[in-house]
Design an enzyme around this catalytic site. Structure first.
Site, mmCIF file in Angstrom:
data_model
loop_
_atom_site.group_PDB
_atom_site.id
_atom_site.type_symbol
_atom_site.label_atom_id
_atom_site.label_comp_id
_atom_site.label_asym_id
_atom_site.label_seq_id
_atom_site.Cartn_x
_atom_site.Cartn_y
_atom_site.Cartn_z
ATOM 1 N N CYS A 15 0.713 -1.284 0.057
ATOM 2 C CA CYS A 15 0.070 0.081 0.033
ATOM 3 C C CYS A 15 0.911 1.251 0.114
ATOM 4 C CB CYS A 15 -1.019 -0.123 1.118
ATOM 5 S SG CYS A 15 -0.157 0.091 2.811
ATOM 6 N N ASN A 18 2.188 1.462 4.444
ATOM 7 C CA ASN A 18 2.522 0.136 5.251
ATOM 8 C C ASN A 18 1.925 0.195 6.764
ATOM 9 O OD1 ASN A 18 5.347 -2.000 5.692
ATOM 10 N ND2 ASN A 18 3.269 -2.626 5.220
ATOM 11 N N CYS A 20 -1.454 0.777 7.506
ATOM 12 C CA CYS A 20 -3.048 0.265 7.718
ATOM 13 C C CYS A 20 -3.334 -0.969 6.680
ATOM 14 C CB CYS A 20 -3.878 1.548 7.027
ATOM 15 S SG CYS A 20 -3.631 2.921 8.269
ATOM 16 N N ARG A 21 -3.355 -0.623 5.355
ATOM 17 C CA ARG A 21 -4.237 -1.797 4.428
ATOM 18 C C ARG A 21 -3.062 -2.916 4.535
ATOM 19 N NH1 ARG A 21 -5.068 2.086 -0.527
ATOM 20 N NH2 ARG A 21 -3.186 3.102 0.589
ATOM 21 N N SER A 22 -1.894 -2.535 4.007
ATOM 22 C CA SER A 22 -1.153 -3.807 3.608
ATOM 23 C C SER A 22 -0.556 -4.695 4.797
ATOM 24 C CB SER A 22 0.228 -3.271 2.574
ATOM 25 O OG SER A 22 0.914 -2.497 3.280
ATOM 26 N N ASP A 126 -8.390 3.690 1.253
ATOM 27 C CA ASP A 126 -7.350 4.094 2.147
ATOM 28 C C ASP A 126 -8.046 4.439 3.437
ATOM 29 O OD1 ASP A 126 -5.241 4.650 3.604
ATOM 30 O OD2 ASP A 126 -4.160 5.918 2.163
HETATM 31 P P1 4NP Z 1 -1.806 2.847 4.286
HETATM 32 O O1 4NP Z 1 -2.562 4.204 4.679
HETATM 33 O O2 4NP Z 1 -1.351 3.192 2.607
HETATM 34 O O3 4NP Z 1 -3.021 1.817 4.076
HETATM 35 O O4 4NP Z 1 -0.763 2.457 5.252
HETATM 36 C C1 4NP Z 1 -1.847 5.206 4.903
HETATM 37 C C2 4NP Z 1 -1.017 5.761 5.954
HETATM 38 C C3 4NP Z 1 -0.221 6.910 6.189
HETATM 39 C C4 4NP Z 1 -0.140 7.745 5.094
HETATM 40 C C5 4NP Z 1 -1.251 7.685 3.844
HETATM 41 C C6 4NP Z 1 -1.871 6.242 3.669
HETATM 42 N N1 4NP Z 1 0.374 8.911 5.066
HETATM 43 O O5 4NP Z 1 0.138 9.870 4.379
HETATM 44 O O6 4NP Z 1 1.043 9.201 6.112
#
Ligand code: 4NP
Length: 157
Positions: A15, A18, A20-22, A126
């Site tokens: 994702c 790294n 939340c989703r992945s 997301d």
């Molecule tokens: P992820 O979510 O890609 O599912 O881990 C996010 C976590 C943090 C951020 C963006 C997306 N960020 O911009 O910090």
């Protein structure tokens, strides 16, 4: 990464951050494979390095624990070696897919696809800016996508 050298596949869930989703996808895919008696290795990473070294988001951990899915990961960024180390690279959304393909080295051997392409072609939204229920739907989506991916791996589709 769990599972041994005898794994039938080495899967990297990707994702953006790294956290939340992945990492949730990694935990769910790993648990689902185990439940189905399949020996696969699973890891996750982000296309960005904003959160390198961090544990998954608190709500990611809470949601996995609620469903009794073990989760243990530290965020890392996608590396060149991932493209030859893994057999499958699963992107959470189309931006991730584009960014993964953009940095893929010429000697990449992994199959790089949108994870949703194994089921309904949809991205995993997301949940970072959303509510608790957002993480719950991410969990449900990861479960459906894990089964769809494993069905294909087992030649059931
Ligand atoms: P992820 O979510 O890609 O599912 O881990 C996010 C976590 C943090 C951020 C963006 C997306 N960020 O911009 O910090």
């Amino acid at each position: 990464m769990s599972a041994s050298e005898t794994s039938i596949a080495k899967v990297l869930v990707v994702c953006l951050g790294n956290i939340c989703r992945s990492p949730m996808g990694e935990a769910v895919l790993s648990a689902t494979a185990k439940k189905r008696g399949l020996n696969i290795a699973v890891d996750s990473c982000g296309t960005a390095g904003y959160h390198v070294g961090e544990e998954p988001d608190d709500v990611t951990i809470t949601t996995c624990k609620k469903h009794k899915i073990p989760i243990n990961h530290r965020a890392r960024q996608l590396a060149r070696s991932d493209f030859t180390e893994f057999t499958h690279i699963l992107a959470s959304d189309s931006n991730n897919l584009r960014d993964i393909k953009r940095v893929a080295p010429d000697n990449a051997t992994a199959e790089i696809k949108l994870w949703g392409s194994y089921l309904d072609g949809k991205a995993i939204p997301d949940p970072w800016y959303g509510s608790l229920s957002g993480f719950e739907s991410t969990f449900e989506q990861c479960t459906a996508l894990s089964n769809a991916f494993l069905d294909q791996l087992e030649g059931k589709q």
